[in-house]
Design an enzyme around this catalytic site. Structure first.
Site, short mmCIF file in Angstrom:
data_model
loop_
_atom_site.label_atom_id
_atom_site.label_comp_id
_atom_site.label_asym_id
_atom_site.label_seq_id
_atom_site.Cartn_x
_atom_site.Cartn_y
_atom_site.Cartn_z
N LYS A 266 0.89 -1.12 0.06
CA LYS A 266 0.00 0.03 0.11
C LYS A 266 1.09 1.18 -0.14
CE LYS A 266 -4.18 1.32 2.45
NZ LYS A 266 -5.01 0.88 3.76
C1 E4P Z 1 -8.04 2.47 3.62
O1 E4P Z 1 -7.48 1.43 2.98
C2 E4P Z 1 -8.14 2.92 4.78
O2 E4P Z 1 -7.39 2.09 5.69
C3 E4P Z 1 -9.34 3.32 5.30
O3 E4P Z 1 -10.58 2.80 4.67
C4 E4P Z 1 -9.45 4.58 6.16
O4 E4P Z 1 -10.61 4.79 6.57
P1 E4P Z 1 -11.03 6.00 7.78
O5 E4P Z 1 -11.45 6.95 7.18
O6 E4P Z 1 -12.23 5.21 8.47
O7 E4P Z 1 -9.78 5.68 8.67
#
Ligand code: E4P
Length: 255
Positions: free
Chosen positions: A123
């Site tokens: 990622k």
């Molecule tokens: C994506 O891969 C992120 O980990 C995530 O969806 C972030 O979400 P949040 O806005 O609930 O922190």
């Protein structure tokens, strides 16, 4: 339409892809129509990952440094071991995020993460060096998830670089009164116009309405907390209907 010939050694896959391409063009279908929508869970909590996996609907996991910190996981070795533990629970892709933001650092970290387990997807944040690194990883056959995407332009760039997944954060956009699902719609249109193979991974999903919105638009994947997945189960008429069925059954049996 741009279509890369990458199936020299796999005629069957090539024929299937060509048939699907013709089918999509003939009926003007979006690219997501012929594949199953994937459900990823957005957590580093092993118990919740296991619960979702046991439900039988889990296709993968996404994590981020905040989610790892929330579980109290710190130190390089612990972090790597935790990713391995996640990979052993699920059948699908597991996104593991790099901390570096410079090209060399992202490459070094990403290669180490990818070597951990075949399920790992690296990622990478949507920054300039991140885009360069995604290109590098895609040429090396390492899967990537381009994260922190908040605009269609960023999504286009990620697809051009060859990202496996692009993660638009719809919940965080909604939080600042920007239509998160509208962004998914825009990216779907752009990717379908050119046949980009990058999968739209709707991230920062908060509730069942987000999941349904993504399904209607044709997001390839959604990632959200266990609560969002389980909220799909719920309807008050299901609860009252079931209570009535069980009560009637008990009455008929003279209980
Ligand atoms: C994506 O891969 C992120 O980990 C995530 O969806 C972030 O979400 P949040 O806005 O609930 O922190």
């Amino acid at each position: 339409m741009h279509y890369e010939f990458t199936y020299k050694n796999n005629i069957a896959t090539f024929v299937t892809e060509i048939t699907m391409l013709c089918f999509r063009n003939l009926f003007k279908l979006p690219y997501s129509t012929l594949s199953n929508m994937k459900f990823f869970i957005d957590t580093a909590n092993l118990a919740q990952i296991k619960e979702a996996q046991d439900l039988g609907v889990l296709d993968g996991v996404t994590t981020n440094p905040s989610l790892m910190a929330k579980e109290g996981i710190s130190g390089d070795e612990n972090v790597l071991n935790h990713y391995k533990a996640i990979c052993e629970i699920v059948d699908g892709d597991v996104s593991a995020e790099v901390i570096s933001t410079d090209y060399e650092g992202i490459i070094k970290e990403g290669e180490a993460l990818a070597a951990l387990h075949p399920r790992i997807v690296v990622k990478v944040p949507m920054v300039k060096d991140g885009v360069k690194a995604i290109k590098y990883f895609s040429q090396k056959g390492i899967k990537t998830n381009c994260t922190l995407v908040f605009s269609a332009g960023q999504a286009l760039l990620a697809a051009k670089a060859g990202a496996t997944y692009v993660s638009p954060f719809i919940g965080r956009l909604d939080d600042i009164s920007v239509d998160g699902l509208g962004l998914i719609e825009e990216i779907r249109l752009i990717y379908d116009n050119y046949g980009f193979k990058t999968e739209i991974l709707a991230a920062s999903v908060r509730h069942s309405a987000h999941i349904l919105g993504c399904a209607k638009i044709g997001a390839d994947v959604m990632t959200g907390p266990l609560s969002a997945i389980l909220s799909l189960l719920k309807h008050p008429l299901t609860d009252s209907g079931l209570a009535q069925f069980l009560a009637d059954h008990a009455k008929a049996a003279g209980k």
